[in-house]
Structures are given as structure tokens and as C-alpha cells.
Design a protein around this motif. Structure first.
Motif, PDB file in Angstrom:
ATOM      1  N   ALA A 138       0.820  -1.224   0.000  1.00 28.30           N
ATOM      2  CA  ALA A 138       0.000   0.000   0.000  1.00 28.30           C
ATOM      3  C   ALA A 138       0.850   1.269   0.000  1.00 28.30           C
ATOM      4  CB  ALA A 138      -0.928  -0.008   1.214  1.00 28.30           C
ATOM      5  N   GLY A 139       2.166   1.131  -0.147  1.00 26.67           N
ATOM      6  CA  GLY A 139       3.021   2.302  -0.272  1.00 26.67           C
ATOM      7  C   GLY A 139       3.642   2.794   1.015  1.00 26.67           C
ATOM      8  N   PHE A 140       3.419   2.076   2.112  1.00 30.70           N
ATOM      9  CA  PHE A 140       4.047   2.444   3.377  1.00 30.70           C
ATOM     10  C   PHE A 140       5.502   1.957   3.351  1.00 30.70           C
ATOM     11  CE2 PHE A 140      -0.321   2.808   4.394  1.00 30.70           C
ATOM     12  CZ  PHE A 140      -0.469   3.484   5.598  1.00 30.70           C
ATOM     13  N   ARG A 141       6.387   2.750   3.941  1.00 33.93           N
ATOM     14  CA  ARG A 141       7.799   2.363   4.032  1.00 33.93           C
ATOM     15  C   ARG A 141       8.136   1.982   5.466  1.00 33.93           C
ATOM     16  NH1 ARG A 141      12.199   5.902   2.319  1.00 33.93           N
ATOM     17  NH2 ARG A 141      11.477   7.032   4.126  1.00 33.93           N
ATOM     18  N   ARG A 142       8.962   0.974   5.592  1.00 30.57           N
ATOM     19  CA  ARG A 142       9.463   0.606   6.922  1.00 30.57           C
ATOM     20  C   ARG A 142      10.424   1.700   7.374  1.00 30.57           C
ATOM     21  NH1 ARG A 142      12.118  -4.969   9.201  1.00 30.57           N
ATOM     22  NH2 ARG A 142      13.151  -3.976  10.959  1.00 30.57           N
ATOM     23  N   VAL A 143      10.164   2.254   8.559  1.00 30.18           N
ATOM     24  CA  VAL A 143      10.989   3.362   9.037  1.00 30.18           C
ATOM     25  C   VAL A 143      11.634   3.083  10.389  1.00 30.18           C
ATOM     26  CG1 VAL A 143       9.775   5.128   7.707  1.00 30.18           C
ATOM     27  CG2 VAL A 143       8.992   4.561  10.026  1.00 30.18           C
ATOM     28  N   GLY A 144      11.339   1.950  10.986  1.00 25.33           N
ATOM     29  CA  GLY A 144      11.955   1.677  12.277  1.00 25.33           C
ATOM     30  C   GLY A 144      11.553   0.355  12.873  1.00 25.33           C
ATOM     31  N   LEU A 145      12.241   0.035  13.955  1.00 27.23           N
ATOM     32  CA  LEU A 145      11.973  -1.186  14.696  1.00 27.23           C
ATOM     33  C   LEU A 145      11.996  -0.840  16.177  1.00 27.23           C
ATOM     34  CD1 LEU A 145      11.703  -4.346  14.633  1.00 27.23           C
ATOM     35  CD2 LEU A 145      14.186  -4.391  14.978  1.00 27.23           C
ATOM     36  N   ARG A 146      10.933  -1.216  16.880  1.00 24.90           N
ATOM     37  CA  ARG A 146      10.863  -1.020  18.333  1.00 24.90           C
ATOM     38  C   ARG A 146      11.069  -2.382  18.987  1.00 24.90           C
ATOM     39  NH1 ARG A 146       8.283   4.030  19.756  1.00 24.90           N
ATOM     40  NH2 ARG A 146       7.360   4.988  17.918  1.00 24.90           N
ATOM     41  N   LEU A 147      12.107  -2.478  19.791  1.00 21.39           N
ATOM     42  CA  LEU A 147      12.454  -3.747  20.417  1.00 21.39           C
ATOM     43  C   LEU A 147      11.520  -4.058  21.584  1.00 21.39           C
ATOM     44  CD1 LEU A 147      16.335  -3.402  20.415  1.00 21.39           C
ATOM     45  CD2 LEU A 147      14.879  -4.557  18.739  1.00 21.39           C
ATOM     46  N   GLN A 148      11.085  -5.306  21.643  1.00 19.92           N
ATOM     47  CA  GLN A 148      10.216  -5.797  22.718  1.00 19.92           C
ATOM     48  C   GLN A 148       9.083  -4.814  23.009  1.00 19.92           C
ATOM     49  OE1 GLN A 148      12.428  -7.202  26.135  1.00 19.92           O
ATOM     50  NE2 GLN A 148      14.014  -8.067  24.841  1.00 19.92           N
ATOM     51  N   TRP A 149       8.414  -4.367  21.985  1.00 21.20           N
ATOM     52  CA  TRP A 149       7.382  -3.332  22.067  1.00 21.20           C
ATOM     53  C   TRP A 149       6.011  -3.880  22.403  1.00 21.20           C
ATOM     54  CZ3 TRP A 149       8.178   1.612  22.563  1.00 21.20           C
ATOM     55  CH2 TRP A 149       7.145   2.515  22.324  1.00 21.20           C
ATOM     56  N   LEU A 150       5.722  -5.085  21.974  1.00 22.91           N
ATOM     57  CA  LEU A 150       4.396  -5.675  22.144  1.00 22.91           C
ATOM     58  C   LEU A 150       4.466  -6.849  23.121  1.00 22.91           C
ATOM     59  CD1 LEU A 150       3.411  -5.733  18.374  1.00 22.91           C
ATOM     60  CD2 LEU A 150       2.769  -4.017  20.084  1.00 22.91           C
ATOM     61  N   ARG A 151       3.585  -6.820  24.094  1.00 21.40           N
ATOM     62  CA  ARG A 151       3.529  -7.916  25.056  1.00 21.40           C
ATOM     63  C   ARG A 151       2.453  -8.896  24.621  1.00 21.40           C
ATOM     64  NH1 ARG A 151       1.535  -7.937  31.163  1.00 21.40           N
ATOM     65  NH2 ARG A 151       2.326  -9.983  31.733  1.00 21.40           N
ATOM     66  N   LEU A 152       2.853 -10.104  24.378  1.00 19.21           N
ATOM     67  CA  LEU A 152       1.940 -11.169  23.981  1.00 19.21           C
ATOM     68  C   LEU A 152       1.915 -12.222  25.079  1.00 19.21           C
ATOM     69  CD1 LEU A 152       3.166 -11.623  20.299  1.00 19.21           C
ATOM     70  CD2 LEU A 152       1.342 -10.133  21.136  1.00 19.21           C
ATOM     71  N   ALA A 153       0.984 -13.133  24.993  1.00 12.74           N
ATOM     72  CA  ALA A 153       0.915 -14.220  25.973  1.00 12.74           C
ATOM     73  C   ALA A 153       2.207 -15.025  25.967  1.00 12.74           C
ATOM     74  CB  ALA A 153      -0.281 -15.112  25.665  1.00 12.74           C
ATOM     75  N   SER A 154       2.842 -15.099  24.796  1.00 16.66           N
ATOM     76  CA  SER A 154       4.068 -15.894  24.658  1.00 16.66           C
ATOM     77  C   SER A 154       5.328 -15.117  25.035  1.00 16.66           C
ATOM     78  CB  SER A 154       4.184 -16.387  23.218  1.00 16.66           C
ATOM     79  OG  SER A 154       4.203 -15.284  22.325  1.00 16.66           O
ATOM     80  N   GLY A 155       5.205 -13.835  25.345  1.00 14.99           N
ATOM     81  CA  GLY A 155       6.374 -13.022  25.691  1.00 14.99           C
ATOM     82  C   GLY A 155       6.385 -11.715  24.914  1.00 14.99           C
ATOM     83  N   TRP A 156       7.542 -11.109  24.852  1.00 15.40           N
ATOM     84  CA  TRP A 156       7.687  -9.816  24.189  1.00 15.40           C
ATOM     85  C   TRP A 156       8.007  -9.988  22.717  1.00 15.40           C
ATOM     86  CZ3 TRP A 156       6.123  -5.598  26.575  1.00 15.40           C
ATOM     87  CH2 TRP A 156       6.017  -5.635  27.959  1.00 15.40           C
ATOM     88  N   GLN A 157       7.495  -9.038  21.933  1.00 13.05           N
ATOM     89  CA  GLN A 157       7.722  -9.080  20.490  1.00 13.05           C
ATOM     90  C   GLN A 157       8.143  -7.701  19.991  1.00 13.05           C
ATOM     91  OE1 GLN A 157       4.348  -9.167  17.630  1.00 13.05           O
ATOM     92  NE2 GLN A 157       5.224 -11.124  17.023  1.00 13.05           N
ATOM     93  N   ASP A 158       9.038  -7.690  19.024  1.00 11.66           N
ATOM     94  CA  ASP A 158       9.429  -6.441  18.384  1.00 11.66           C
ATOM     95  C   ASP A 158       8.284  -5.946  17.509  1.00 11.66           C
ATOM     96  OD1 ASP A 158      11.880  -6.939  19.550  1.00 11.66           O
ATOM     97  OD2 ASP A 158      12.873  -7.503  17.675  1.00 11.66           O
TER      98      ASP A 158
END
Length: 170
Positions: A138-158
Motif C-alpha cells: 500500500a506504499g508504506f515504508r518501513r521506518v523503524g523497529l521497536r524492540l520488545q514493544w508488544l507484550r503477547l501471551a508468549s512473551g515480548w515481540q518487536d
């Protein structure tokens, strides 16, 4: 083909089904089921001014039969910097039919021409390949990565950050 429309009171059961699907809770920052009462209240106030509530939810419907297949959200609207976050959810039974890409294209046009936004951004879990592919297409560009940003039941996710400048789309 699809079109985007405002929420209607008749969308209650659709929203109930969507919001109570545990398979999408990890990407929607939801931890618990939502009641019909809470959704009725939400629908009663969903027509509030975007500039006041700083969020907007639009329903994705098919043109041929008006079937509701998902929602697209603008949130975290910043009027000074003319930007907003984007979230999109398609019912599991309706995925892989091109609805999400069509919805993002319509949303970008609406955000640019009607809301006069300068940019949109999206945060995607690093293991969500289909969503990353969708936003890139859709034309979006990847501009960054946030480390361990999302907390899931299985642990942290980037989380991968995507951005599109709307003026550049003309």
C-alpha cells in the motif's frame, strides 16, 4: 470492490463478533471480551467529530452486496502534525481477497483529500508477515523497529514501524 462507510447501529453484532475474536487481541491491544452494552455506547458516540475524539472507525463493505468484511481505524490523530495511526482488521473468513489493500488505498485518499492529513503510520508485530506485506504494497515504508514493544501471551515481540507521506502519493 469495496467502499468505506460510517458505523451504523446495525453494526452491533458485527462489532461484537470482531471485538470478541481472541485471535486478533494480540494486534488490537485487547485483553478481554467486550460487551454488547459497551459496543452500543460506542456506536451511540461514534459519529463524534474526528478533530474532537481524534479517532475514526470506518466499516469496510463490499460493493456488490453490502456485506461487512472488516474495519479500518484512524487513531492517535495529531492535528498539529497532521498525522494519524492506522489499524485494519478483516474478518478471518474474508481475508486474502484484496479487501485490506483496497481499504488502505481508499483510506489514504480520504485522509489526504478530506481530512488533509500529511502522513499515516502503522505499527506491526515483527512476526506478522501478511500485515507487513500489506502495508508495503500500500506504499508504506518501513521506518523503524521497536524492540520488545508488544507484550503477547508468549512473551515480548518487536514491532515494525511503517509510514506513508500522503502528499508524495499524488
Amino acid at each position: 470492490m469495496i467502499f468505506l462507510r460510517a458505523l451504523e447501529p446495525d453494526d452491533l453484532e458485527f462489532l461484537f463478533q470482531l471485538e470478541n475474536d481472541p485471535s486478533i487481541w494480540g494486534v488490537s491491544d485487547t485483553l478481554a471480551p467486550v460487551s454488547r452494552h459497551a459496543l452500543r455506547e460506542y456506536l451511540a458516540h461514534s459519529s463524534a467529530d474526528f478533530y474532537v475524539v481524534r479517532q475514526l472507525r470506518l466499516v469496510i463493505s463490499t460493493e456488490n452486496d453490502g456485506r461487512t468484511v472488516g474495519v479500518v481505524d484512524l487513531f492517535d490523530f495529531d492535528p498539529l502534525h497532521q498525522r494519524a495511526g492506522v489499524g485494519i482488521t478483516i474478518l478471518g473468513t474474508e481475508r486474502r481477497r484484496g479487501y485490506a489493500l483496497q481499504a488502505l488505498e481508499l483510506l489514504k485518499q480520504y485522509a489526504r483529500t478530506t481530512l488533509r492529513l500529511h502522513q499515516l503510520y502503522a505499527t506491526v508485530g515483527a512476526d506478522n508477515g501478511p500485515s507487513m506485506s500489506l502495508f508495503r504494497t500500500a506504499g508504506f515504508r518501513r521506518v523503524g523497529l521497536r524492540l520488545q514493544w508488544l507484550r503477547l501471551a508468549s512473551g515480548w515481540q518487536d514491532a515494525v514501524e511503517f509510514q506513508v507521506l500522503l502528499q508524495a502519493q499524488e
